[in-house]
Design a protein around this motif. Structure first.
Motif, PDB file in Angstrom:
ATOM      1  N   MET A  33       0.839  -1.200   0.097  1.00 52.62           N
ATOM      2  CA  MET A  33       0.095   0.144  -0.053  1.00 52.62           C
ATOM      3  C   MET A  33       0.795   1.227  -0.224  1.00 52.62           C
ATOM      4  SD  MET A  33      -3.068   1.312   2.666  1.00 52.62           S
ATOM      5  CE  MET A  33      -1.914   2.714   3.293  1.00 52.62           C
ATOM      6  N   THR A  34       1.932   1.249   0.739  1.00 55.67           N
ATOM      7  CA  THR A  34       2.735   2.550   1.015  1.00 55.67           C
ATOM      8  C   THR A  34       3.528   2.831  -0.294  1.00 55.67           C
ATOM      9  OG1 THR A  34       3.008   2.034   3.330  1.00 55.67           O
ATOM     10  CG2 THR A  34       4.599   3.627   2.205  1.00 55.67           C
ATOM     11  N   ALA A  35       4.152   1.654  -0.924  1.00 56.96           N
ATOM     12  CA  ALA A  35       4.593   1.729  -2.327  1.00 56.96           C
ATOM     13  C   ALA A  35       3.746   2.373  -3.412  1.00 56.96           C
ATOM     14  CB  ALA A  35       5.472   0.297  -2.752  1.00 56.96           C
ATOM     15  N   LEU A  36       2.496   1.776  -3.536  1.00 67.14           N
ATOM     16  CA  LEU A  36       1.489   2.380  -4.337  1.00 67.14           C
ATOM     17  C   LEU A  36       1.318   3.998  -4.076  1.00 67.14           C
ATOM     18  CD1 LEU A  36      -0.845  -0.497  -4.894  1.00 67.14           C
ATOM     19  CD2 LEU A  36       0.755   0.426  -6.807  1.00 67.14           C
ATOM     20  N   CYS A  37       0.936   4.079  -2.824  1.00 72.81           N
ATOM     21  CA  CYS A  37       0.545   5.386  -2.280  1.00 72.81           C
ATOM     22  C   CYS A  37       1.923   6.428  -2.867  1.00 72.81           C
ATOM     23  CB  CYS A  37       0.242   5.609  -1.104  1.00 72.81           C
ATOM     24  SG  CYS A  37      -1.439   4.831  -0.668  1.00 72.81           S
ATOM     25  N   LEU A  38       3.185   6.039  -2.302  1.00 70.33           N
ATOM     26  CA  LEU A  38       3.994   7.151  -2.531  1.00 70.33           C
ATOM     27  C   LEU A  38       4.662   7.123  -3.945  1.00 70.33           C
ATOM     28  CD1 LEU A  38       6.370   6.489   0.779  1.00 70.33           C
ATOM     29  CD2 LEU A  38       4.933   8.644   0.111  1.00 70.33           C
TER      30      LEU A  38
ATOM     31  N   MET B  64      -4.926   6.861   4.431  1.00 69.48           N
ATOM     32  CA  MET B  64      -3.932   7.112   3.512  1.00 69.48           C
ATOM     33  C   MET B  64      -4.204   6.343   2.072  1.00 69.48           C
ATOM     34  SD  MET B  64      -2.587   9.644   4.870  1.00 69.48           S
ATOM     35  CE  MET B  64      -1.849  10.084   3.545  1.00 69.48           C
ATOM     36  N   ALA B  65      -4.996   5.131   2.214  1.00 68.67           N
ATOM     37  CA  ALA B  65      -5.310   4.032   1.193  1.00 68.67           C
ATOM     38  C   ALA B  65      -5.874   4.732  -0.097  1.00 68.67           C
ATOM     39  CB  ALA B  65      -5.908   2.983   2.035  1.00 68.67           C
ATOM     40  N   GLY B  66      -6.538   5.819   0.075  1.00 70.72           N
ATOM     41  CA  GLY B  66      -7.375   6.318  -1.138  1.00 70.72           C
ATOM     42  C   GLY B  66      -6.186   6.828  -1.911  1.00 70.72           C
ATOM     43  N   TYR B  67      -4.848   6.987  -1.748  1.00 72.93           N
ATOM     44  CA  TYR B  67      -3.803   7.468  -2.759  1.00 72.93           C
ATOM     45  C   TYR B  67      -3.202   6.339  -3.519  1.00 72.93           C
ATOM     46  CZ  TYR B  67      -4.318  12.151  -0.890  1.00 72.93           C
ATOM     47  OH  TYR B  67      -4.976  13.332  -0.420  1.00 72.93           O
ATOM     48  N   CYS B  68      -3.612   4.947  -3.041  1.00 70.41           N
ATOM     49  CA  CYS B  68      -2.833   3.977  -3.912  1.00 70.41           C
ATOM     50  C   CYS B  68      -3.196   3.910  -5.013  1.00 70.41           C
ATOM     51  CB  CYS B  68      -3.357   2.521  -2.838  1.00 70.41           C
ATOM     52  SG  CYS B  68      -4.671   1.871  -2.842  1.00 70.41           S
ATOM     53  N   VAL B  69      -4.520   4.596  -5.476  1.00 75.33           N
ATOM     54  CA  VAL B  69      -5.221   4.394  -6.769  1.00 75.33           C
ATOM     55  C   VAL B  69      -4.182   5.037  -7.652  1.00 75.33           C
ATOM     56  CG1 VAL B  69      -6.633   6.798  -6.558  1.00 75.33           C
ATOM     57  CG2 VAL B  69      -7.331   4.663  -8.067  1.00 75.33           C
ATOM     58  N   PHE B  70      -3.491   5.932  -7.307  1.00 69.78           N
ATOM     59  CA  PHE B  70      -2.507   6.916  -8.237  1.00 69.78           C
ATOM     60  C   PHE B  70      -1.302   5.781  -8.571  1.00 69.78           C
ATOM     61  CE2 PHE B  70      -4.308  10.201  -5.689  1.00 69.78           C
ATOM     62  CZ  PHE B  70      -5.065  10.861  -6.576  1.00 69.78           C
ATOM     63  N   GLY B  71      -0.814   4.896  -7.685  1.00 73.42           N
ATOM     64  CA  GLY B  71      -0.050   3.975  -7.987  1.00 73.42           C
ATOM     65  C   GLY B  71      -0.481   3.045  -8.995  1.00 73.42           C
ATOM     66  N   VAL B  72      -1.627   2.772  -8.794  1.00 68.26           N
ATOM     67  CA  VAL B  72      -2.361   1.553  -9.854  1.00 68.26           C
ATOM     68  C   VAL B  72      -2.626   2.044 -11.148  1.00 68.26           C
ATOM     69  CG1 VAL B  72      -4.293   0.488 -10.030  1.00 68.26           C
ATOM     70  CG2 VAL B  72      -3.453   0.145  -7.895  1.00 68.26           C
ATOM     71  N   ILE B  73      -3.015   3.376 -11.001  1.00 69.25           N
ATOM     72  CA  ILE B  73      -3.122   4.395 -12.229  1.00 69.25           C
ATOM     73  C   ILE B  73      -1.697   4.172 -13.233  1.00 69.25           C
ATOM     74  CG2 ILE B  73      -3.348   6.460 -13.484  1.00 69.25           C
ATOM     75  CD1 ILE B  73      -5.491   6.973 -11.117  1.00 69.25           C
ATOM     76  N   ALA B  74      -0.856   4.460 -12.434  1.00 70.23           N
ATOM     77  CA  ALA B  74       0.578   4.323 -13.118  1.00 70.23           C
ATOM     78  C   ALA B  74       0.954   3.087 -13.589  1.00 70.23           C
ATOM     79  CB  ALA B  74       1.634   4.992 -11.957  1.00 70.23           C
ATOM     80  N   LEU B  75       0.639   2.069 -12.711  1.00 75.91           N
ATOM     81  CA  LEU B  75       1.056   0.404 -13.299  1.00 75.91           C
ATOM     82  C   LEU B  75       0.269   0.224 -14.531  1.00 75.91           C
ATOM     83  CD1 LEU B  75       1.333  -1.225  -9.901  1.00 75.91           C
ATOM     84  CD2 LEU B  75       3.360  -0.230 -11.483  1.00 75.91           C
ATOM     85  N   LEU B  76      -1.045   0.369 -14.583  1.00 72.70           N
ATOM     86  CA  LEU B  76      -1.947   0.158 -15.488  1.00 72.70           C
ATOM     87  C   LEU B  76      -1.966   0.786 -16.831  1.00 72.70           C
ATOM     88  CD1 LEU B  76      -5.392  -0.151 -13.916  1.00 72.70           C
ATOM     89  CD2 LEU B  76      -3.885  -1.989 -14.572  1.00 72.70           C
ATOM     90  N   ARG B  77      -1.105   2.192 -16.806  1.00 65.57           N
ATOM     91  CA  ARG B  77      -0.834   2.820 -17.771  1.00 65.57           C
ATOM     92  C   ARG B  77       0.409   2.091 -18.469  1.00 65.57           C
ATOM     93  NH1 ARG B  77      -0.785   9.390 -16.757  1.00 65.57           N
ATOM     94  NH2 ARG B  77      -3.016   9.531 -17.221  1.00 65.57           N
ATOM     95  N   LEU B  78       1.536   1.787 -17.549  1.00 66.47           N
ATOM     96  CA  LEU B  78       2.708   0.927 -18.096  1.00 66.47           C
ATOM     97  C   LEU B  78       2.227  -0.313 -18.722  1.00 66.47           C
ATOM     98  CD1 LEU B  78       5.761   0.632 -18.357  1.00 66.47           C
ATOM     99  CD2 LEU B  78       5.601  -0.124 -15.933  1.00 66.47           C
ATOM    100  N   TRP B  79       1.347  -1.125 -17.996  1.00 63.16           N
ATOM    101  CA  TRP B  79       0.681  -2.302 -18.522  1.00 63.16           C
ATOM    102  C   TRP B  79      -0.055  -2.012 -20.042  1.00 63.16           C
ATOM    103  CZ3 TRP B  79       0.039  -7.203 -16.290  1.00 63.16           C
ATOM    104  CH2 TRP B  79      -0.814  -8.028 -17.083  1.00 63.16           C
ATOM    105  N   SER B  80      -0.514  -1.104 -19.938  1.00 62.89           N
ATOM    106  CA  SER B  80      -1.454  -0.697 -21.158  1.00 62.89           C
ATOM    107  C   SER B  80      -0.393  -0.439 -22.484  1.00 62.89           C
ATOM    108  CB  SER B  80      -2.313   0.436 -21.103  1.00 62.89           C
ATOM    109  OG  SER B  80      -2.896   0.757 -22.424  1.00 62.89           O
ATOM    110  N   HIS B  81       0.771   0.299 -22.273  1.00 65.25           N
ATOM    111  CA  HIS B  81       1.708   0.570 -23.268  1.00 65.25           C
ATOM    112  C   HIS B  81       2.317  -0.751 -23.864  1.00 65.25           C
ATOM    113  CE1 HIS B  81       0.737   4.661 -22.756  1.00 65.25           C
ATOM    114  NE2 HIS B  81       1.152   4.932 -21.946  1.00 65.25           N
ATOM    115  N   MET B  82       2.451  -1.656 -22.432  1.00 61.81           N
ATOM    116  CA  MET B  82       3.301  -2.969 -23.161  1.00 61.81           C
ATOM    117  C   MET B  82       2.489  -3.919 -23.680  1.00 61.81           C
ATOM    118  SD  MET B  82       5.588  -3.322 -19.551  1.00 61.81           S
ATOM    119  CE  MET B  82       6.276  -4.860 -19.900  1.00 61.81           C
ATOM    120  N   SER B  83       1.255  -4.087 -23.244  1.00 65.30           N
ATOM    121  CA  SER B  83       0.319  -5.004 -23.847  1.00 65.30           C
ATOM    122  C   SER B  83      -0.356  -4.656 -24.946  1.00 65.30           C
ATOM    123  CB  SER B  83      -0.691  -5.346 -22.794  1.00 65.30           C
ATOM    124  OG  SER B  83       0.004  -5.827 -21.557  1.00 65.30           O
ATOM    125  N   GLY B  84      -0.507  -3.493 -25.187  1.00 67.50           N
ATOM    126  CA  GLY B  84      -1.301  -2.857 -26.361  1.00 67.50           C
ATOM    127  C   GLY B  84      -2.998  -3.396 -26.420  1.00 67.50           C
TER     128      GLY B  84
END
Length: 501
Positions: free
Chosen positions: A273-278, A325-345
């Motif tokens: 959670m902390t890694a995704l938030c920060l 603070m868990a509400g901010y983990c969505v920003f980490g998830v957004i960053a990962l999904l953007r990366l996933w989307s670019h890699m996976s097409g």
């Protein structure tokens, strides 16, 4: 309501059912909730239904709205946590919906639900979720709505409408009456838009927006002010909820202890959670392509810092504090999904449909805070063992019991004992030097033999501090039974009043 919206809400409701059922001890999968705070909330909620007034009749320091929610839950189930379980499902459904709305600002439609589902999984499996039913859990969607409304405006380059200020004021007021230390988010929220409005030279609008926000907060205050004034308990309300929380709990902690607390409780115990938030906050703060507007980056960073600061500024740190603070983990998830989307097409959508159910199936059980208690028989729990002993040995039809020298351990609930007659029905985490009457009152009840049964708790690890009960406990009472709870490392003892007394 659009058909697509209905489908998503039903999907989030089903997802909430799965997550809460496996990750909260309010779930029917468990015979009871072992959390002490959670049992305090339910005891006070039940007492409210019987006519008792929080703070005046029962000394507990959380906000009145939290007790009101548990009173509502007690209407559904007065002998357990099923009502709380239903509240948690509805609360998480709202949280997931807000996660998806925030994700919609930065991701394509097909990734909104995966972002919400992943954020929800991280939230309820974090160590700070603490087996469910925490004040932070019920405040989370109240913060998320304000964050979503804020970012929707910053991304559009606009200011919130008056009704948004009013609604956010209402939600801030609800936080105030649940646990006011989490108000840091809305303090930053108001200051942010005040400065933005002033910067656009709309001076009267800036003042009007602040008044609307404060008006929303006032609307939430009026019912409680009337309630406590009617019961002649305004002084008790302000003393216990505000004074005791600000001056009796807070302590001065060195920077070494504060940094150690961050490393251990935030980073080590809540690493994912902390890694995704920060990581998410840093991504939006530093990556130029993360959002459309610079003000969005400022808003995310400022509210994160403000919320964290106000929660921990007092120097006190318990494991569930970080959950807000868990509400901010969505920003980490957004960053990962953007990366996933670019890699996976184009394969991204199909892969996520397969990956999410697999991830949930593999992760929920091993990551759940409640994992240790799955499959444990009723006889494992000291509360149920003592309830059986009490029913076998009681001398009166109505059981009288004192939870002595520790927080409410669920013994009132499981034993079927009458609601506490004493204001200090358990010992809160306030030192005796700050609230000596709490300790003196509990000792007096034992010394005078005012209850038939007394439960005490010790830590199994002897090197840790424990409060010794008064001498009258062994003079006027007989040890009826002992039980241990290895997971939380506690030893419990049940005493019964001697017949001759």
């Amino acid at each position: 309501m659009k058909q697509q919206t209905c489908k998503r809400l039903l999907g989030f409701l089903l997802l909430s059912f799965i997550l809460i059922t496996t990750c909260s001890m309010a779930s029917p999968l468990f015979p009871l909730h072992t959390g002490v705070d959670q049992n305090c909330f339910l005891t006070v909620g039940k007492a409210m239904l019987s006519g008792k007034v929080p703070y005046r009749d029962l000394y507990e320091q959380k906000g009145p709205l939290l007790y009101g929610l548990h009173a509502l839950a007690a209407l559904v189930d007065s002998n357990g946590f099923f009502g709380v379980y239903l509240l948690e499902i509805l609360n998480l459904t709202w949280t997931l919906w807000l996660f998806s709305r925030m994700a919609s600002l930065f991701l394509p439609d097909r990734l909104e639900m995966p972002a919400a589902a992943l954020s929800g999984l991280v939230t309820v499996t974090a160590y700070c979720f603490s087996r469910g039913d925490n004040a932070e859990e019920f405040c989370l969607p109240l913060v998320l709505y304000g964050l979503y409304a804020m970012l929707r405006c910053t991304e559009a380059g606009s200011l919130p409408a008056g009704r948004v200020h009013m609604l956010c004021g209402i939600f801030a007021g609800m936080i105030l009456w649940i646990k006011f230390t989490m108000l840091g988010f809305y303090i930053v929220w108001v200051l942010f838009f005040f400065v933005e409005t002033i910067r656009q030279r709309k001076y009267l609008q800036a003042i009007g927006q602040c008044l609307l926000f404060l008006g929303g907060m006032l609307l939430t205050a009026l019912p409680w002010l009337v309630y406590f004034a009617y019961h002649h308990a305004l002084y008790d309300f302000f003393y216990v909820y505000f004074y005791s929380n600000i001056f009796l709990y807070s302590r001065s902690a060195s920077w070494i202890l504060r940094i150690g607390g961050v490393l251990v409780q935030d980073v080590f115990h809540n690493f994912c959670m902390t890694a995704l938030c920060l990581g998410g906050v840093l991504y939006f703060m530093l990556a130029k392509t993360s959002c459309k507007q610079k003000t969005t980056r400022i808003a995310i960073t400022a509210t994160y810092v403000g919320l964290y600061f106000f929660v921990f500024v007092g120097g006190v740190r318990y494991r569930y504090y970080l959950l807000i603070m868990a509400g901010y983990c969505v920003f980490g998830v957004i960053a990962l999904l953007r990366l996933w989307s670019h890699m996976s097409g184009e394969r991204c959508k199909r892969m996520l449909k397969l990956a999410l159910p697999v991830l949930y199936g593999l992760a929920i059980y091993p990551a759940s805070n409640c994992r240790y208690y799955f499959g444990k028989p009723d006889s494992y729990y000291p509360q149920i063992q003592f309830a059986e002993l009490i029913q076998q040995n009681k001398r009166q039809e109505e059981v009288s019991l004192l939870n002595y020298c520790f927080l409410d351990g669920g013994f009132y609930l499981e034993s079927g004992a009458r609601l506490p007659d004493t204001r200090f029905f358990c010992r809160l985490n306030i030192p005796s030097s700050q609230l000596p009457q709490m300790y003196a009152e509990q000792d007096r009840i034992v010394q005078q033999g005012e209850v038939e049964f007394v439960v005490v708790r010790y830590r199994l690890r002897e090197h840790l501090w424990r409060k010794e009960p008064c001498a009258a406990l062994t003079e006027r009472y007989t040890l009826l039974g002992t039980a241990s709870e290895p997971h939380d490392a506690y030893q419990y003892e049940l005493y019964q009043l001697n017949p001759e007394t």
